[in-house]
Design an enzyme around this catalytic site. Structure first.
Site, short mmCIF file in Angstrom:
data_model
loop_
_atom_site.label_atom_id
_atom_site.label_comp_id
_atom_site.label_asym_id
_atom_site.label_seq_id
_atom_site.Cartn_x
_atom_site.Cartn_y
_atom_site.Cartn_z
N CYS A 1 0.85 -1.19 0.00
CA CYS A 1 0.00 0.00 0.00
C CYS A 1 0.89 1.24 0.00
O CYS A 1 2.01 1.23 0.51
CB CYS A 1 -0.91 0.01 1.23
SG CYS A 1 -2.06 1.40 1.26
N ASP B 1 0.54 3.81 1.69
CA ASP B 1 0.51 4.48 3.00
C ASP B 1 1.92 4.84 3.48
O ASP B 1 2.83 4.02 3.46
CB ASP B 1 -0.16 3.54 4.02
CG ASP B 1 -0.51 4.26 5.30
OD1 ASP B 1 -1.71 4.43 5.56
OD2 ASP B 1 0.41 4.63 6.06
N ARG C 1 3.13 5.19 6.28
CA ARG C 1 3.61 4.52 7.49
C ARG C 1 4.14 3.12 7.22
O ARG C 1 4.68 2.48 8.12
CB ARG C 1 2.48 4.48 8.53
CG ARG C 1 1.99 5.86 8.92
CD ARG C 1 0.64 5.79 9.60
NE ARG C 1 -0.40 5.33 8.69
CZ ARG C 1 -1.70 5.24 8.99
NH1 ARG C 1 -2.11 5.59 10.20
NH2 ARG C 1 -2.58 4.82 8.12
N HIS D 1 -1.98 -3.42 5.54
CA HIS D 1 -1.61 -2.93 6.88
C HIS D 1 -2.83 -2.49 7.67
O HIS D 1 -3.92 -2.28 7.11
CB HIS D 1 -0.63 -1.75 6.74
CG HIS D 1 -1.24 -0.58 6.05
ND1 HIS D 1 -1.76 0.49 6.73
CD2 HIS D 1 -1.47 -0.33 4.74
CE1 HIS D 1 -2.25 1.36 5.87
NE2 HIS D 1 -2.09 0.89 4.65
N CYS E 1 -5.79 0.98 7.29
CA CYS E 1 -5.63 1.29 5.86
C CYS E 1 -6.78 2.17 5.39
O CYS E 1 -7.95 1.78 5.46
CB CYS E 1 -5.58 0.00 5.05
SG CYS E 1 -5.30 0.31 3.29
ZN LIG Z 1 -3.27 1.36 3.07
#
Ligand SMILES: [Zn+2]
Length: 228
Positions: free
Chosen positions: A45, A47, A49, A106, A109
């Site tokens: 992803c 993301d 993080r 994760h 999300c």
């Molecule tokens: Zn995500």
């Protein structure tokens, strides 16, 4: 040397060149002279993080990475569309001949949450893209637990789609490629790996393998997601 603020991009670029690069110069130059030979295609992803290099302890040349909203994989249809994720999978498998593919979702999300709650009207591409998770959605009210389970179900769904790519299926069946589904729990710092045999996600600290398993056996369960 003072630590630059996250927004001071120019300072960060200079620091990379003056600090990090000299210490790893030989590695970078070898990778240029010999080319890249990563063994892993990491589909994660987008993301911020989720940091693949930190999680896997990998360095330059080790991961071929493609990231998108949700770590989703479009169904293989052999079309000539401009699809970056599909192209990256084809390149990694056919040209780089990677030995494993990791799909990493994760906790918390935003893509999974948005698949339940919708997106702004103007986000037309995103709205279509999130349909790639629709089969993983649960017919329940969203809760922290439901979102967590959906994140994991979405990872398994993408593994299933990967098996629809002829070049992936061929290599998995020939034992040349393994598929791994991971769910990273940000707040715990722990990856949970999908164990196809158990049909569940196991914390990496307790798992006996990095998530590989008898994938065909899983597929023969007729696409049932078994991590309920
Ligand atoms: Zn995500």
């Amino acid at each position: 040397m003072t630590t630059p603020s996250p927004d001071d991009l120019l300072t960060r670029l200079r620091n990379f060149h003056s600090d990090y690069f000299p210490r790893h110069q030989q590695r970078f130059q070898d990778l240029v002279a010999q080319g890249q030979h990563p063994k892993t295609l990491f589909i994660g992803c987008s993301d911020s993080r989720l940091v693949p290099y930190l999680l896997t302890g990998a360095g330059p040349g080790e991961l071929f990475i493609v990231r998108n909203v949700g770590a989703f994989i479009p169904p293989y249809d052999g079309s000539h569309g401009w699809h970056g994720t599909m192209a990256a999978i084809e390149f990694a498998v056919l040209s780089l001949e990677v030995e494993r593919i990791v799909v990493c979702g994760h906790s918390h999300c935003g893509a999974i949450r948005a698949a339940y709650e919708g997106v702004p009207e103007e986000a037309r591409a995103l709205k279509i893209w999130l349909k790639l998770a629709s089969e993983a959605l649960l017919p329940v009210r969203t809760s922290a637990e439901a979102l967590r389970r959906t994140e994991q179900r979405a990872v398994v769904l993408q593994l299933e789609r990967l098996m629809g790519y002829p070049m992936v299926q061929r290599r998995v069946e020939a034992g040349k490629l393994t598929l791994h589904g991971w769910h990273y729990v940000i707040e715990d710092g722990e990856i949970h790996v999908f164990d196809a045999k158990q049909g569940d996600f196991i914390a990496a600290s307790l798992a006996s393998n990095p998530g590989t398993g008898p994938y065909r056996e899983y597929v023969e369960h007729d696409g049932q997601i078994l991590c309920d």
